[in-house]
Design an enzyme around this catalytic site. Structure first.
Site, PDB file in Angstrom:
ATOM      1  N   HIS A  71       0.712  -1.169  -0.103  1.00 12.11           N
ATOM      2  CA  HIS A  71      -0.092  -0.047   0.028  1.00 12.11           C
ATOM      3  C   HIS A  71       0.872   1.420   0.188  1.00 12.11           C
ATOM      4  O   HIS A  71       1.023   1.810  -0.746  1.00 12.11           O
ATOM      5  CB  HIS A  71      -1.052   0.068   1.065  1.00 12.11           C
ATOM      6  N   ASP A 106      -4.867  -8.274  -3.450  1.00 14.80           N
ATOM      7  CA  ASP A 106      -4.930  -8.156  -1.960  1.00 14.80           C
ATOM      8  C   ASP A 106      -6.439  -9.087  -1.649  1.00 14.80           C
ATOM      9  O   ASP A 106      -6.581 -10.095  -1.286  1.00 14.80           O
ATOM     10  CB  ASP A 106      -5.038  -6.666  -1.820  1.00 14.80           C
TER      11      ASP A 106
HETATM   12  C1  NGQ Z   1      -5.652  -7.836   5.911  1.00 16.82           C
HETATM   13  N1  NGQ Z   1      -5.995  -6.001   4.444  1.00 16.82           N
HETATM   14  O1  NGQ Z   1      -4.532  -8.058   6.661  1.00 16.82           O
HETATM   15  O2  NGQ Z   1      -6.134  -8.643   5.485  1.00 16.82           O
HETATM   16  C2  NGQ Z   1      -5.652  -6.407   5.919  1.00 16.82           C
HETATM   17  C3  NGQ Z   1      -6.638  -5.973   6.818  1.00 16.82           C
HETATM   18  C4  NGQ Z   1      -5.344  -4.935   8.807  1.00 16.82           C
HETATM   19  C5  NGQ Z   1      -5.661  -4.789   4.078  1.00 16.82           C
HETATM   20  N2  NGQ Z   1      -4.903  -4.216   4.933  1.00 16.82           N
HETATM   21  C6  NGQ Z   1      -6.342  -6.132   8.282  1.00 16.82           C
HETATM   22  N3  NGQ Z   1      -5.894  -4.528   2.930  1.00 16.82           N
HETATM   23  O3  NGQ Z   1      -4.703  -4.317   8.151  1.00 16.82           O
HETATM   24  O4  NGQ Z   1      -5.474  -5.144   9.951  1.00 16.82           O
HETATM   25 ZN    ZN Z   2      -3.200  -7.097   2.847  1.00 17.32          ZN
END
Ligand code: NGQ
Ligand code: ZN
Length: 456
Positions: A271, A322
């Site tokens: 990101h 993602d």
């Molecule tokens: C994840 N996803 O680990 O799946 C994360 C969300 C977080 C993204 N950051 C959970 N897109 O960041 O705590």
């Molecule tokens: Zn992620």
């Protein structure tokens, strides 16, 4: 047949080589699934534009099965953080069998879309209550098996996840299955490295700065196991995360990372949405990869990456699907450019010099950065690389009458039907005439698994 003899010999009128279109290209594929020089036998003609397969540098496979289930408004204002609650509820129900069923379906979809490799950022390690499985790496092995079934190259990135926030608080009940201490994590990593092969690479992932307590950071970074191979980390995706980092650590996330880790080209900053000019320049100079996931970043309301500044500083980037709200390198790159157009009210933002093509610029960048993030010999049609490529449909209306100056832009911007017709991955035809070799069985098993999850 000797080990290195050519098992295929190909020729193509147009193939993407050395970051440009070349005409009358020929190459061979050996029995290890690698590209070799053309060996003189009569080649099979590849009818259509030939492109190297795209690496997918960021995936949470299980989230494929919840795509579209978080688009109804909740009681308050919805955000990344409310989506995360839905995702946690869903994650709780996944076991090794359902993970394999979902991942195999996802990887088939990736191959059909032109991704021939995936970096799996994997944190569903334990049973829902946090107890390890009888075989502690069962969930990781389900992903390795799914990749093998589908025929996609895998960079497995087991994730270290220790705390539930920047203040070092313990994991919440729903985060328990993600958790490891440093020793447990290093053991998992060592066990998984035994599964490395031509098709499977194992690297390191740190979930985010908020998931690693500051007190554990230095000891961790100095571990031998972290001194080689790729290291991926989620960073600076949400404004809330930037504010929490400033409040608890007195620095912005990317700023803090550069002060506390030897960030170099082994690192992939997933990101990296919210960057100051200085951070963007520092990231570019480090040679690390910005791991951009434009459709997920749009879906989650993250914000926009400073693309123009980053490209002007010669920054490296790659793309990932993602959360798999979309599984298409075309759509990722299209939305990467469209986000910039919408916010700047200009056109052709990724093309930094007169005459540059947006499609060529972005496709070229994502191949290079994706291969670097995957740490596999991929991303180019050249001797020594994996034979990962796809052939565009010569009958696709959206590509009719296109030439080497226009085909990449039409591929990226025109139409919604994928023109990816045939896909070879690791020297095997996995997709022929738009059909994956095992898609019927894998889709049937996926539907059963998702129905079971919905009833659970
Ligand atoms: C994840 N996803 O680990 O799946 C994360 C969300 C977080 C993204 N950051 C959970 N897109 O960041 O705590
Ligand atoms: Zn992620």
């Amino acid at each position: 047949m000797s080990e290195t003899a050519a098992v295929y010999q190909f020729s193509a009128a147009h193939a993407w080589q050395d970051a440009q279109w070349r005409t009358d290209v020929s190459f061979g594929v050996d029995s290890h699934g690698g590209i070799i020089a053309s060996a003189g036998q009569v080649p099979a003609y590849l009818d259509g534009w030939v492109l190297p397969g795209m690496p997918n540098l960021h995936s949470h496979a299980f989230q494929r099965a919840m795509a579209g289930l978080a688009e109804r408004r909740g009681p308050g204002d919805d955000s990344f953080w409310t989506w995360r609650e839905t995702m946690y509820g869903f994650a709780e129900r996944i076991d090794p069998d359902s993970l394999q069923a979902i991942a195999a379906q996802l990887y088939v979809e990736m191959l059909k879309a032109g991704y021939t490799q995936v970096c799996e950022f994997h944190y569903l390690h334990h049973q829902p209550d946090g107890t390890p499985y009888a075989q502690p790496e069962a969930m990781s092995l389900a992903l390795i098996e799914a990749a093998r079934e589908a025929g996609i190259a895998l960079t497995l990135l087991p994730v270290l996840y220790m705390s539930g926030g920047f203040d070092g608080r313990a994991l919440s009940q729903r985060q328990r299955r993600f958790g490891n201490n440093v020793d447990g994590y290093l053991q998992l990593l060592a066990n998984l490295r035994k599964h490395e092969s031509r098709d499977v690479r194992v690297g390191v992932a740190l979930h985010s700065l908020r998931a690693i307590p500051e007190s554990a950071w230095r000891g961790l970074i100095e571990q031998e196991a972290l001194k080689t191979g790729p290291i991926h980390i989620h960073i600076a995706e949400q404004i809330g995360e930037v504010q929490d980092c400033l409040a608890t650590r007195g620095a912005r996330p990317v700023e803090w990372l550069f002060e506390h880790a030897p960030v170099d080209r082994r690192w992939c900053l997933v990101h990296a949405t919210h960057l100051t000019d200085k951070e963007a320049a520092q990231l570019a100079q480090s040679g690390a990869i910005a791991g951009l996931c434009p459709t997920t970043e749009a879906n989650l309301g993250d914000g926009l990456f400073p693309l123009a500044r980053y490209l002007d500083a010669s920054g490296t980037l790659g793309i990932g699907s993602d959360s798999h709200i979309s599984v298409s390198p075309i759509e990722e790159l299209r939305w990467l450019e469209y986000g910039q157009r919408l916010s700047t009210r200009h056109r052709n933002v990724a093309a930094r010099h007169a005459g540059d093509s947006v499609g060529e610029t972005l496709w070229k960048a994502a191949l290079k950065g994706g291969a670097q993030a995957a740490d596999l010999p991929i991303g180019a049609l050249e001797t020594g690389k994996r034979a990962d490529f796809f052939v565009l449909d010569p009958e696709a209306p959206s590509l009719a009458a296109r030439d080497s100056r226009s085909v990449m832009d039409s591929l990226l911007f025109a139409g919604n039907r994928s023109p990816v017709r045939h896909v070879m991955a690791g020297g095997k035809w996995v997709v022929r005439d738009f059909v994956h070799r095992d898609e019927t069985r894998i889709a049937a098993r996926y539907r059963m698994a998702v129905m079971r999850l919905a009833g659970a």
